[in-house]
Design an enzyme around this catalytic site. Structure first.
Site, mmCIF file in Angstrom:
data_model
loop_
_atom_site.group_PDB
_atom_site.id
_atom_site.type_symbol
_atom_site.label_atom_id
_atom_site.label_comp_id
_atom_site.label_asym_id
_atom_site.label_seq_id
_atom_site.Cartn_x
_atom_site.Cartn_y
_atom_site.Cartn_z
ATOM 1 N N LYS A 144 -57.533 -55.795 -8.358
ATOM 2 C CA LYS A 144 -57.384 -54.373 -8.056
ATOM 3 C C LYS A 144 -55.957 -53.939 -8.360
ATOM 4 O O LYS A 144 -55.015 -54.630 -7.986
ATOM 5 C CB LYS A 144 -57.657 -54.277 -6.561
ATOM 6 C CG LYS A 144 -58.294 -53.059 -5.995
ATOM 7 C CD LYS A 144 -59.383 -52.437 -6.705
ATOM 8 C CE LYS A 144 -59.717 -51.176 -5.904
ATOM 9 N NZ LYS A 144 -60.498 -50.237 -6.612
ATOM 10 N N GLY A 150 -68.121 -41.980 -6.572
ATOM 11 C CA GLY A 150 -67.381 -40.793 -6.150
ATOM 12 C C GLY A 150 -66.848 -40.991 -4.739
ATOM 13 O O GLY A 150 -67.506 -41.607 -3.895
ATOM 14 N N HIS A 155 -61.863 -51.342 -15.699
ATOM 15 C CA HIS A 155 -61.785 -49.888 -15.485
ATOM 16 C C HIS A 155 -60.317 -49.486 -15.484
ATOM 17 O O HIS A 155 -59.574 -49.854 -14.569
ATOM 18 C CB HIS A 155 -62.432 -49.504 -14.150
ATOM 19 C CG HIS A 155 -62.211 -48.067 -13.746
ATOM 20 N ND1 HIS A 155 -61.788 -47.679 -12.496
ATOM 21 C CD2 HIS A 155 -62.329 -46.910 -14.453
ATOM 22 C CE1 HIS A 155 -61.674 -46.364 -12.429
ATOM 23 N NE2 HIS A 155 -61.996 -45.867 -13.610
ATOM 24 N N SER A 180 -72.156 -52.019 -8.677
ATOM 25 C CA SER A 180 -71.891 -51.172 -9.830
ATOM 26 C C SER A 180 -73.177 -51.161 -10.645
ATOM 27 O O SER A 180 -74.085 -51.948 -10.372
ATOM 28 C CB SER A 180 -70.728 -51.728 -10.650
ATOM 29 O OG SER A 180 -69.525 -51.635 -9.915
ATOM 30 N N HIS A 228 -70.108 -40.999 -13.217
ATOM 31 C CA HIS A 228 -69.179 -42.050 -13.668
ATOM 32 C C HIS A 228 -68.899 -43.083 -12.586
ATOM 33 O O HIS A 228 -68.259 -44.087 -12.840
ATOM 34 C CB HIS A 228 -67.874 -41.427 -14.151
ATOM 35 C CG HIS A 228 -66.870 -41.150 -13.069
ATOM 36 N ND1 HIS A 228 -67.174 -40.457 -11.913
ATOM 37 C CD2 HIS A 228 -65.559 -41.492 -12.958
ATOM 38 C CE1 HIS A 228 -66.084 -40.379 -11.146
ATOM 39 N NE2 HIS A 228 -65.101 -40.996 -11.757
ATOM 40 N N GLY A 229 -69.341 -42.825 -11.378
ATOM 41 C CA GLY A 229 -69.067 -43.762 -10.298
ATOM 42 C C GLY A 229 -69.860 -43.363 -9.076
ATOM 43 O O GLY A 229 -70.847 -42.620 -9.178
ATOM 44 N N GLY A 234 -68.966 -48.741 -8.660
ATOM 45 C CA GLY A 234 -69.428 -48.359 -7.324
ATOM 46 C C GLY A 234 -68.268 -48.476 -6.359
ATOM 47 O O GLY A 234 -67.608 -47.504 -6.018
ATOM 48 N N MET A 293 -65.495 -52.030 -4.747
ATOM 49 C CA MET A 293 -65.276 -53.478 -4.822
ATOM 50 C C MET A 293 -66.159 -54.262 -3.855
ATOM 51 O O MET A 293 -66.217 -55.479 -3.942
ATOM 52 C CB MET A 293 -63.803 -53.801 -4.562
ATOM 53 C CG MET A 293 -63.288 -53.276 -3.253
ATOM 54 S SD MET A 293 -61.537 -53.652 -3.124
ATOM 55 C CE MET A 293 -61.054 -52.399 -1.953
ATOM 56 N N HIS A 295 -58.210 -48.637 -10.333
ATOM 57 C CA HIS A 295 -58.433 -49.378 -11.580
ATOM 58 C C HIS A 295 -58.631 -50.853 -11.248
ATOM 59 O O HIS A 295 -58.030 -51.364 -10.315
ATOM 60 C CB HIS A 295 -57.252 -49.151 -12.525
ATOM 61 C CG HIS A 295 -57.104 -47.695 -12.862
ATOM 62 N ND1 HIS A 295 -55.940 -47.004 -12.728
ATOM 63 C CD2 HIS A 295 -58.039 -46.801 -13.279
ATOM 64 C CE1 HIS A 295 -56.141 -45.745 -13.062
ATOM 65 N NE2 HIS A 295 -57.411 -45.586 -13.396
HETATM 66 P P1 5GP Z 1 -62.323 -42.749 -11.061
HETATM 67 O O1 5GP Z 1 -62.509 -42.850 -12.506
HETATM 68 O O2 5GP Z 1 -62.796 -41.430 -10.530
HETATM 69 O O3 5GP Z 1 -60.923 -43.022 -10.662
HETATM 70 O O4 5GP Z 1 -63.210 -43.880 -10.393
HETATM 71 C C1 5GP Z 1 -64.499 -44.135 -10.872
HETATM 72 C C2 5GP Z 1 -65.369 -44.816 -9.858
HETATM 73 O O5 5GP Z 1 -65.023 -46.199 -9.766
HETATM 74 C C3 5GP Z 1 -65.239 -44.345 -8.421
HETATM 75 O O6 5GP Z 1 -65.981 -43.173 -8.213
HETATM 76 C C4 5GP Z 1 -65.794 -45.517 -7.637
HETATM 77 O O7 5GP Z 1 -67.164 -45.368 -7.385
HETATM 78 C C5 5GP Z 1 -65.581 -46.711 -8.567
HETATM 79 N N1 5GP Z 1 -64.669 -47.736 -8.032
HETATM 80 C C6 5GP Z 1 -63.473 -47.553 -7.431
HETATM 81 N N2 5GP Z 1 -62.921 -48.740 -7.114
HETATM 82 C C7 5GP Z 1 -63.793 -49.703 -7.528
HETATM 83 C C8 5GP Z 1 -63.775 -51.142 -7.520
HETATM 84 O O8 5GP Z 1 -62.847 -51.817 -7.048
HETATM 85 N N3 5GP Z 1 -64.844 -51.777 -8.056
HETATM 86 C C9 5GP Z 1 -65.898 -51.103 -8.596
HETATM 87 N N4 5GP Z 1 -66.895 -51.816 -9.118
HETATM 88 N N5 5GP Z 1 -65.933 -49.755 -8.632
HETATM 89 C C10 5GP Z 1 -64.899 -49.062 -8.106
HETATM 90 MN MN MN Z 2 -61.779 -43.755 -14.077
HETATM 91 MN MN MN Z 3 -58.269 -43.679 -14.002
#
Ligand code: 5GP
Ligand code: MN
Ligand code: MN
Length: 475
Positions: A474, A401, A233, A379, A398-399, A373, A375, A202
């Site tokens: 973070k 992954g 997030h 994204s 959603h990301g 995407g 950190m 998050h």
């Molecule tokens: P999830 O919802 O599955 O926990 O995470 C969603 C997506 O957030 C992950 O698949 C990853 O691509 C992205 N993500 C994880 N950490 C970071 C971050 O620090 N910054 C950004 N921009 N995206 C992140």
């Molecule tokens: Mn999430």
């Molecule tokens: Mn979550």
């Protein structure tokens, strides 16, 4: 990995129904992404495809990877009239985890020199990390009002503007929530966690629009190159997790009693048309409201932080999407409109242009789909597929992954060096947990560019803008 699949199109792979499967499994991805995907995704969609009342197919998005029961990046819809089920594992434990982006009205040049101060102010104001608590303590009555009202409750409590609500799915309030179906323990866990980011992946990120891919949609979304955004997030914290735990246990017991053999204990589910199924839906919707309220409170904290450095600044919402939900929606199936319960776990709803539930200013271009995407990479902002129609019940990735487990990432990287290397590239990380940073190292994730390209070429969504991180708080 590919041998069991039949290629339906350049970005669509079918696992034909066999054995207990009632429908096929389908992965939307490039060949390279499917080949790199862990084999568990195929096994898991085959299991999901065997659940009662599933319609059309069990889907996986291009960012899919192994998850609890259902893959993360999984989409499955069930018909209540055909014995369909709802599954706690099909929603996930962080119920309504999602992404919210805010316009700052600033340009890159406005923030470049102030980045360290902005990082510090945000880090001071945004409670982040395992077990972090917020400034708010909810009474039992306020807790129930929050669970019923979502972001609308938060706006009425002073955490935002009426205008924010139009830019949130469900206008900020999920109908059908049942606070009485939420355990005391779930409420207790959440009492002092409102307005907190939580831990793990998050984040609150300050990002700059690096490149536009669809000018018309970018204009509708109010995005230009060089614009600075703030993106949050996070999800429903202890509340969602406890509801997931409570109902998973109840669903396992109920399935055993009813003599339902589950292909995997983690797929425990309850008939939509049952007391347990209805109670879970009521509790899950309450958790959706909890997440929407949480992101609304964090929005207020973000606005206050920016105002410290930029007096008088406003941060209007671009949009807020949830990616762990089960929602009751109408979809056309074989020419017939049907009411379905669509599970999206690590998948974003992506309504196409013209959908009545979209805010008027976005209706011509489709729903904003907000993609994390990592950190250290990019994204993305996508738009629900225009023209091509909707696939997988109007869903997209959603990301990026995960490309490897947290454990494996910890073995490979050290938090301190990840922070230092990113700082050298102008990306400032603030986190209470260096271990968390190592687990979330950019290379622990798939190539987000390849994932969103696959999403676009599979017809799930259209690329609108690529974002580059400047500051990341973070959890
Ligand atoms: P999830 O919802 O599955 O926990 O995470 C969603 C997506 O957030 C992950 O698949 C990853 O691509 C992205 N993500 C994880 N950490 C970071 C971050 O620090 N910054 C950004 N921009 N995206 C992140
Ligand atoms: Mn999430
Ligand atoms: Mn979550």
């Amino acid at each position: 990995n590919l041998s069991k699949f039949r290629q339906r199109g350049p970005f669509e792979w079918e696992l034909p129904a066999s054995g207990r499967m009632r429908v096929p499994g389908v992965i939307f991805a490039s060949q390279a992404l499917v080949e790199a995907m862990d084999d568990k995704v195929g096994e898991q969609i085959a299991n999901v495809a065997s659940l009662p009342g599933i319609v059309e197919a069990a889907y996986a998005m291009p960012d899919a990877h192994w998850g609890y029961g259902f893959p993360i990046g999984g989409v499955a819809a069930f018909d209540a009239g055909e014995g369909g089920v709802v599954s706690a594992g099909g929603v996930g434990f962080d119920i309504s985890c999602g992404v919210r982006s805010l316009h700052t009205g600033l340009k890159l040049a406005d923030v470049e020199a102030l980045k360290p101060r902005l990082a510090d102010v945000l880090y001071r104001r945004i409670p982040a990390g395992l077990g972090s608590t917020g400034a708010l303590r909810l009474s039992a009555r306020e807790m129930d009002a929050m669970l019923l009202g979502g972001a609308r409750w938060a706006v009425e409590a002073g955490f935002g503007d009426e205008a924010d609500l139009a830019r949130i799915e469900e206008s900020g309030r999920m109908a059908g929530a049942d606070p009485a179906a939420v355990s005391e323990q779930a409420k207790k866990r959440q009492r002092d966690e409102m307005g907190t980011l939580g831990s793990g992946n998050h984040y609150l990120e300050v990002q700059v629009v690096d490149e536009l891919f669809d000018i018309r949609a970018a204009r509708a979304y109010g995005l230009s190159e060089g614009d600075v955004l703030a993106t949050i997030h996070c999800g429903s914290r202890g509340m969602g997790h406890q509801i997931g735990t409570d109902y998973l246990r109840a669903m396992v017991i109920a399935a055993a009693r009813a003599g339902i053999a589950l292909p995997d204990r983690e797929l425990a589910c309850a008939p939509l048309d049952s007391e347990l199924g209805r109670r879970y839906l009521g509790a899950m919707r309450a958790a959706i409201n909890c997440a929407l309220a949480n992101r609304q409170i964090l929005t207020r904290l973000t606005r206050q932080a920016f105002a410290e450095l930029f007096p008088g600044i406003r941060l209007p919402l671009l949009y807020d999407v949830s990616h762990n939900t089960c929602k009751e929606e109408w979809h056309v199936l074989g020419g017939q409109r049907r009411r379905l319960f669509v599970h999206r776990k690590g998948a974003t709803r992506a309504f196409a242009a013209g959908h009545a539930e979209l805010p008027a200013e976005y209706r011509q271009v489709g729903q904003p789909v907000l993609i994390g995407g990592s950190m250290g990479t990019a994204s993305w902002v996508l738009a629900g597929a225009a023209g091509t129609g909707e696939h997988a019940f109007a869903s997209a990735c959603h990301g990026a992954g995960r490309a490897m487990s947290r454990h494996e990432a910890l073995r490979r990287w050290q938090g301190r060096s990840v922070v230092d290397e990113l700082a050298a590239r102008g990306i400032l990380i603030r986190s209470p947990s260096l271990r968390g940073v190592a687990e979330e190292a950019p290379l622990a994730y798939k190539d987000v560019g390849a994932v969103v390209e696959a999403a676009e070429r599979a017809g799930l969504a259209v690329r609108v803008a690529r974002l580059r991180p400047l500051v990341c708080i973070k959890g």
